[in-house]
Design a protein around this motif. Structure first.
Motif, PDB file in Angstrom:
ATOM      1  N   GLY A 247      50.418 -45.064  41.472  1.00 39.17           N
ATOM      2  CA  GLY A 247      50.272 -46.516  41.369  1.00 39.17           C
ATOM      3  C   GLY A 247      48.865 -46.920  40.998  1.00 39.17           C
ATOM      4  O   GLY A 247      48.006 -47.113  41.877  1.00 39.17           O
ATOM      5  N   PRO A 248      48.552 -47.040  39.705  1.00 36.64           N
ATOM      6  CA  PRO A 248      47.208 -47.446  39.296  1.00 36.64           C
ATOM      7  C   PRO A 248      46.842 -48.824  39.872  1.00 36.64           C
ATOM      8  O   PRO A 248      47.712 -49.673  40.086  1.00 36.64           O
ATOM      9  CB  PRO A 248      47.298 -47.498  37.768  1.00 36.64           C
ATOM     10  N   VAL A 249      45.558 -49.038  40.111  1.00 31.49           N
ATOM     11  CA  VAL A 249      45.070 -50.285  40.698  1.00 31.49           C
ATOM     12  C   VAL A 249      44.549 -51.213  39.607  1.00 31.49           C
ATOM     13  O   VAL A 249      43.797 -50.788  38.711  1.00 31.49           O
ATOM     14  CB  VAL A 249      43.948 -50.003  41.725  1.00 31.49           C
ATOM     15  N   VAL A 250      44.948 -52.474  39.671  1.00 32.26           N
ATOM     16  CA  VAL A 250      44.392 -53.535  38.839  1.00 32.26           C
ATOM     17  C   VAL A 250      43.616 -54.457  39.774  1.00 32.26           C
ATOM     18  O   VAL A 250      44.196 -55.057  40.681  1.00 32.26           O
ATOM     19  CB  VAL A 250      45.495 -54.321  38.099  1.00 32.26           C
ATOM     20  N   LEU A 251      42.306 -54.551  39.579  1.00 29.78           N
ATOM     21  CA  LEU A 251      41.441 -55.323  40.460  1.00 29.78           C
ATOM     22  C   LEU A 251      41.216 -56.719  39.887  1.00 29.78           C
ATOM     23  O   LEU A 251      40.889 -56.870  38.701  1.00 29.78           O
ATOM     24  CB  LEU A 251      40.105 -54.605  40.647  1.00 29.78           C
ATOM     25  N   LEU A 252      41.386 -57.732  40.734  1.00 28.23           N
ATOM     26  CA  LEU A 252      41.192 -59.123  40.341  1.00 28.23           C
ATOM     27  C   LEU A 252      40.178 -59.783  41.278  1.00 28.23           C
ATOM     28  O   LEU A 252      40.362 -59.763  42.501  1.00 28.23           O
ATOM     29  CB  LEU A 252      42.510 -59.898  40.415  1.00 28.23           C
ATOM     30  N   GLU A 296      34.153 -48.024  43.773  1.00 30.97           N
ATOM     31  CA  GLU A 296      34.316 -46.715  44.416  1.00 30.97           C
ATOM     32  C   GLU A 296      35.470 -46.710  45.405  1.00 30.97           C
ATOM     33  O   GLU A 296      36.154 -45.686  45.563  1.00 30.97           O
ATOM     34  CB  GLU A 296      33.011 -46.328  45.111  1.00 30.97           C
ATOM     35  N   SER A 297      35.710 -47.847  46.061  1.00 29.52           N
ATOM     36  CA  SER A 297      36.800 -47.900  47.032  1.00 29.52           C
ATOM     37  C   SER A 297      38.162 -47.930  46.352  1.00 29.52           C
ATOM     38  O   SER A 297      39.094 -47.231  46.758  1.00 29.52           O
ATOM     39  CB  SER A 297      36.649 -49.126  47.938  1.00 29.52           C
ATOM     40  N   LEU A 298      38.300 -48.754  45.310  1.00 29.25           N
ATOM     41  CA  LEU A 298      39.602 -49.006  44.703  1.00 29.25           C
ATOM     42  C   LEU A 298      39.850 -48.184  43.437  1.00 29.25           C
ATOM     43  O   LEU A 298      41.005 -47.958  43.073  1.00 29.25           O
ATOM     44  CB  LEU A 298      39.735 -50.499  44.381  1.00 29.25           C
ATOM     45  N   ARG A 299      38.792 -47.802  42.740  1.00 32.27           N
ATOM     46  CA  ARG A 299      38.886 -47.026  41.509  1.00 32.27           C
ATOM     47  C   ARG A 299      39.970 -47.589  40.581  1.00 32.27           C
ATOM     48  O   ARG A 299      40.955 -46.911  40.244  1.00 32.27           O
ATOM     49  CB  ARG A 299      39.128 -45.543  41.804  1.00 32.27           C
ATOM     50  N   LYS A 303      39.814 -54.112  35.409  1.00 39.82           N
ATOM     51  CA  LYS A 303      39.326 -55.191  36.273  1.00 39.82           C
ATOM     52  C   LYS A 303      39.350 -56.484  35.465  1.00 39.82           C
ATOM     53  O   LYS A 303      38.924 -56.517  34.310  1.00 39.82           O
ATOM     54  CB  LYS A 303      37.891 -54.860  36.718  1.00 39.82           C
ATOM     55  N   ASN A 304      39.838 -57.572  36.093  1.00 43.88           N
ATOM     56  CA  ASN A 304      39.862 -58.878  35.430  1.00 43.88           C
ATOM     57  C   ASN A 304      39.176 -59.909  36.313  1.00 43.88           C
ATOM     58  O   ASN A 304      39.309 -59.895  37.539  1.00 43.88           O
ATOM     59  CB  ASN A 304      41.300 -59.319  35.140  1.00 43.88           C
ATOM     60  N   SER A 305      38.461 -60.822  35.662  1.00 36.66           N
ATOM     61  CA  SER A 305      37.736 -61.861  36.375  1.00 36.66           C
ATOM     62  C   SER A 305      37.738 -63.141  35.548  1.00 36.66           C
ATOM     63  O   SER A 305      38.206 -63.171  34.409  1.00 36.66           O
ATOM     64  CB  SER A 305      36.295 -61.424  36.665  1.00 36.66           C
ATOM     65  N   GLY A 306      37.199 -64.189  36.140  1.00 32.26           N
ATOM     66  CA  GLY A 306      37.053 -65.473  35.446  1.00 32.26           C
ATOM     67  C   GLY A 306      35.624 -65.949  35.595  1.00 32.26           C
ATOM     68  O   GLY A 306      34.677 -65.225  35.351  1.00 32.26           O
ATOM     69  N   ASP A 307      35.464 -67.210  35.980  1.00 29.13           N
ATOM     70  CA  ASP A 307      34.196 -67.817  36.381  1.00 29.13           C
ATOM     71  C   ASP A 307      33.227 -68.098  35.245  1.00 29.13           C
ATOM     72  O   ASP A 307      32.655 -69.180  35.167  1.00 29.13           O
ATOM     73  CB  ASP A 307      33.509 -66.953  37.446  1.00 29.13           C
ATOM     74  N   ASP A 308      33.024 -67.160  34.335  1.00 26.86           N
ATOM     75  CA  ASP A 308      31.992 -67.306  33.301  1.00 26.86           C
ATOM     76  C   ASP A 308      32.394 -68.272  32.195  1.00 26.86           C
ATOM     77  O   ASP A 308      31.547 -68.795  31.483  1.00 26.86           O
ATOM     78  CB  ASP A 308      31.668 -65.939  32.702  1.00 26.86           C
ATOM     79  N   HIS A 309      33.682 -68.501  32.026  1.00 28.32           N
ATOM     80  CA  HIS A 309      34.285 -69.409  31.044  1.00 28.32           C
ATOM     81  C   HIS A 309      34.376 -68.817  29.639  1.00 28.32           C
ATOM     82  O   HIS A 309      35.251 -69.199  28.872  1.00 28.32           O
ATOM     83  CB  HIS A 309      33.542 -70.757  30.968  1.00 28.32           C
TER      84      HIS A 309
END
Length: 417
Positions: A247-252, A296-299, A303-309
């Motif tokens: 189960g690969p991890v997708v970090l948000l 390192e914890s989630l590997r 990774k997806n993020s917002g905030d910067d616009h």
């Protein structure tokens, strides 16, 4: 020559008036509706190849899980632009709301299986207001981003939703409770297509890490002392993800991870880059220590993020280990998704498409996901480069037509005297 009054515009050639009407109808239909559909039609789900399954017939769409990522819609309220006159603020809200509705209406033609909002749903959600005002504000957001089927929607908190710094920074002491009541848990673990989505409360993580560092505690000791916080959640999520070997991890997270100030965001960014920094109620990036703790914890595989616009693609170095293998590149790609709103300082708003397949559906060692950014029309450019010139040309055409008519009338009158 007699003076030309505006009332003479009504006396223009019917042929010219009808032509202008036709031009305006076509322009409005295209630039208010057609161009939105056209832009969305240029964006396709980035499906990855899958192993053939001779036992059963399955379509590509059935085999893939399509996730739409939307960042920073920031539905405006009367606090959004403190220096603007009330009438101008009212007009700004209406124009931005209409733009968001058009964009969402067109975007839903892609028929996502799931939608994830990456924070900052409401521009002023963190501020003090009575319950009735918050309910109306939230109802406006839900009305704009309405879904007419059972498509699941997930949210993660942004700094405009819950604030950073709490009451001491001037934000509502009810912001977190209201968010949870209307959008769901601050931290969440979900499984889609055998991928573990770890959604972390980034504003809370900023606050908690500052307190942890001030106390001089390690992440492990802090998590043991604060089992309900985001640091403990990350450790629990890491343990849960390790329990699913395939189960690969997708970090948000709403806030992007740290990176060098000179790091490039790639060619799709409109201007500048993401730099570390902080101000009233915001952090440009998470700290370097917290960023490394998350990686390192989630590997994660992505990774997806917002905030910067604005759009930003950056690869965080993370070497593989024997226990936790990663891709051969030894890096985690982070995509900071463009704001969905025309009011957030980018000319071309956008969103992100993420297509997933269960790891068992692909050959070992190959990607289980594909992602691609999608761009929406430049609404401000339409106003400035289309409507304003068209208004000027329409008025000039009518004025010249009437001037010509009056001039001809004066000439005929002169010949008869």
């Amino acid at each position: 020559m007699p003076a030309i009054r505006l009332s003479h515009l009504q006396s223009s050639s019917p042929r010219l008036v009808n032509l202008l009407r036709a031009v305006w109808v076509v322009a409005i239909l295209w630039f208010e509706l057609g161009t939105f559909l056209h832009h969305v039609s240029q964006c396709a789900w980035p499906d990855v190849p899958i192993n053939p399954e001779p036992q059963r017939s399955v379509t590509t769409r059935d085999a893939h899980t399509h996730v739409m990522l939307v960042a920073d819609p920031q539905v405006l309220d009367h606090r959004s632009y403190p220096g603007r006159a009330p009438w101008l603020m009212w007009l700004s809200q209406r124009m931005v709301d209409v733009n968001l509705r058009k964009s969402w209406w067109a975007t839903l033609r892609l028929r996502p299986h799931s939608v994830v909002f990456l924070g900052d749903m409401m521009d002023g959600g963190r501020f003090a207001m009575d319950d009735a005002e918050y309910e109306d504000y939230h109802a406006r957001f839900k009305s704009i981003f309405a879904l007419h089927d059972d498509t699941p929607v997930h949210y993660i908190p942004g700094n405009h939703d819950v604030g950073i710094g709490g009451v001491a920074a001037g934000f509502s002491d009810q912001a977190h409770a209201r968010y949870v009541a209307h959008f769901g848990a601050l931290n969440a673990l979900r499984v889609l297509a055998n991928h573990t989505f770890v959604a972390v409360d980034a504003p809370g993580l900023v606050e908690e890490d500052a307190a942890r560092a001030a106390a001089g505690l390690s992440f492990e000791r802090w998590a043991a002392a604060r089992p309900a916080g985001p640091i403990a959640f990350v450790q629990d999520a890491a343990a849960a993800a390790q329990g699913q070997a395939d189960g690969p991890v997708v970090l948000l997270t709403h806030i992007p991870l740290a990176r060098p100030d000179t790091a490039s965001c790639g060619p799709l960014r409109e201007r500048g880059t993401i730099r570390q920094g902080a101000g009233y109620g915001y952090e440009n990036t998470l700290s370097a220590r917290v960023s490394q703790f998350l990686l390192e914890s989630l590997r994660p595989v992505v990774k997806n993020s917002g905030d910067d616009h604005d759009y930003c693609e950056y690869r965080h170095p993370l070497p593989a280990t024997d226990e936790m293998p990663l891709s051969t590149t030894g890096a985690v790609k982070e995509i900071s998704v463009k704001s969905f709103s025309m009011a957030m300082g980018v000319r071309r708003p956008g969103f992100q498409l993420l297509s997933l397949v269960p790891p068992a559906s692909v050959q070992a060692g190959t990607a289980t996901f594909g992602d691609v950014p999608c761009l929406l029309p430049d609404q401000i450019g339409i106003y400035v480069s289309v409507y304003v010139p068209l208004i000027v040309l329409s008025v000039l055409a009518l004025l010249l037509a009437n001037a010509h008519r009056v001039w001809q009338g004066s000439g005929r009158a002169g010949r008869h005297t």
